[in-house]
Design an enzyme around this catalytic site. Structure first.
Site, short mmCIF file in Angstrom:
data_model
loop_
_atom_site.label_atom_id
_atom_site.label_comp_id
_atom_site.label_asym_id
_atom_site.label_seq_id
_atom_site.Cartn_x
_atom_site.Cartn_y
_atom_site.Cartn_z
N CYS A 178 31.31 -13.17 14.25
CA CYS A 178 32.70 -13.26 14.11
C CYS A 178 33.11 -11.82 14.12
O CYS A 178 33.77 -11.50 13.20
CB CYS A 178 32.75 -13.91 12.74
SG CYS A 178 34.56 -14.26 12.44
N ASP B 110 13.04 -14.67 7.01
CA ASP B 110 13.80 -13.40 7.59
C ASP B 110 13.69 -13.60 9.13
O ASP B 110 12.54 -13.86 9.75
CB ASP B 110 12.95 -12.15 7.35
CG ASP B 110 13.71 -10.81 7.82
OD1 ASP B 110 14.32 -11.18 8.78
OD2 ASP B 110 13.22 -9.82 7.41
N GLY C 65 22.98 -19.29 6.85
CA GLY C 65 24.01 -19.17 5.89
C GLY C 65 25.25 -19.07 6.16
O GLY C 65 25.64 -18.30 7.10
#
Length: 472
Positions: A409, A339, A290
């Site tokens: 990130c 998961d 995602g």
């Protein structure tokens, strides 16, 4: 006329209703949403601007000013708080948040834009009358008149400690970052004052919009036909909209053949896709897929080689975003809600695995300036165990000879090298692959074998990548 005769009362000045300025009211509403709902400006602002355009309140210049007011205020919030604090007679925590938002907007107009002083003060006071009432507007007026007595450089000399006395606090005030973030970024970057100052300055610059032409679906030549579009710096699939621009107005983006994706994110996906393998190259996994940007690029690259991509995302609504990003992919793919720490697939099932793990996001402060004020050092304790579990599971999911890409990130050492080193030291069956040759043409990649990108050096988000080959 006798002394007892009453003189006629001079009529008072008639009450003037405040004039509503749609641009500044919208900017205030966006800041309130960020503050009250922990929303992100990049998610809140576009629908507000769209609604204003539909109502006929805004043109392009109005939208540009509203955007500058919101993002400029959020980026410089720490500096502006220090200035406001010097101009009020109480701790900032005792100033009502809506009042503080109006003050911050006003200070940004005074110290961070070319709006004339009188116009900045009067517009801010008028906004205060509209959204706060006349009483608190007087307080706003008094504070902003004090602020207007000096420029930004003058105020910084007043409110920031000298660099030689306290380097980290000086940089924190001057460049509007929490002190702990300055310290963490400096540790990761290394070096002296010049480098960290350039990095902090880059965090406060408005980033360009970068597009990706998804291979087999769109070309950079098509995207370069758009107004103000220029080639990307490093990725062969990147195109930059040098003067901003609205990605949603581009046909290839609307169709899903291209997307908005930072060039650092593109480089991470490309490096994993091009890492040398021992054996077959048929099954790829994006284990933290995602919202779908990297998955869409990986899916297109995999399709070009006849490989299949499995995109897994724990949160169902984000898995839906991944499915939307991959819709129309020319090759085989599957999206599941699962998961990544408890794989829904057999060990050793994949040839290439990417895990872009949840993190503090300190590498994307250009895009989400408010995140710097929400994150706390203790957040690292929550992310660390999850990051390690995801990397361990990824190493178990790839076959011997296959490659895992661990990405974040965030440049924080606790989320990058510390995680990789810890997992490999404690049973992770892998060896590091030098990632630098897989980012051809990109300069200043350090000593390797892992790679840390930087906004001030590469014009990207501060993406980190370690490539790990599974060994027996």
């Amino acid at each position: 006329m006798s002394d007892t005769t009453r003189r006629p009362r001079k009529p008072g000045k008639p009450y003037r209703r405040p004039k509503k300025d749609p641009v500044r009211v919208l900017a205030f509403e966006a800041l309130r949403a960020v503050d009250e709902r922990d929303a992100y400006a990049n998610l809140v602002l576009p629908p507000l601007l769209r609604k204003a355009r539909e109502q006929g309140d805004f043109d392009g210049r109005d939208a540009a000013l509203a955007t500058e007011l919101v993002y400029g205020t959020l980026r410089r919030q720490g500096t502006y708080d220090a200035v406001i604090s010097a101009c009020v007679d109480r701790p900032l925590r005792e100033v009502d948040p809506p009042v503080l938002d109006v003050l911050s907007l006003g200070v940004h107009q005074l110290l961070g834009t070319r709006i004339p002083t009188h116009a900045a003060v009067s517009a801010s006071v008028e906004l205060a009358r509209v959204v706060l009432g006349d009483g608190r507007a007087k307080f706003v007026n008094a504070v902003l008149r004090k602020v207007a007595q000096d420029d930004l450089d003058g105020w910084i000399q007043r409110v920031a400690p000298p660099y030689d006395d306290d380097p980290e606090e000086h940089l924190a005030v001057v460049h509007s970052h929490p002190r702990w973030v300055v310290s963490a970024l400096w540790d990761s970057l290394g070096g002296g004052r010049a480098g960290i100052e350039r990095l902090l300055e880059a965090d406060n610059e408005r980033p360009e919009v970068t597009l990706v032409a998804r291979p087999g679906r769109a070309t950079t030549e098509e995207l370069l036909g758009e107004e103000a579009a220029v080639p990307g710096r490093w990725s062969p699939f990147a195109v930059r909209l040098a003067e901003g621009g609205e990605p949603g107005a581009i046909e290839a983006v609307r169709d899903g053949r291209a997307g908005v994706q930072d060039e650092g994110s593109q480089l991470v996906a490309l490096a994993l896709a091009n890492a040398p393998l021992e054996g077959p190259d048929e099954k790829w996994l994006d284990g933290c897929a995602g919202p779908g940007g990297k998955a869409a690029l990986l899916g297109a690259l995999a399709a070009g080689r006849g490989a299949m991509l499995l995109a897994s995302e724990k949160q169902p609504h984000r898995a839906g975003l991944v499915a939307k990003a991959l819709a129309g992919n020319p090759g085989p793919y599957q999206v599941i809600a699962a998961d990544g720490t408890r794989p829904a697939w057999r060990p050793g099932s994949f040839d290439r695995v990417l895990v872009d793990v949840p993190c503090t996001g300190l590498g994307a402060l250009r895009r989400r300036p408010e995140a710097r004020w929400r994150r706390r050092p203790e957040d690292l304790e929550g992310f660390g165990p999850l990051q390690r579990e995801l990397l361990r599971a990824a190493l178990e999911s790839v076959r011997v000879g296959g490659v895992v890409g661990y990405a974040t990130c965030s440049p924080h050492l606790a989320e990058t090298r510390a995680v990789v080193d810890d997992v490999l030291k404690h049973g992770g069956a892998g060896e590091l692959v030098d990632a630098r040759p897989l980012l051809p043409g990109v300069p200043e990649l350090g000593e390797g074998p892992d790679v840390q990108l930087w906004p001030h050096l590469h014009g990207t988000d501060a993406m980190y990548l370690a490539l790990i080959r599974r060994v027996g």
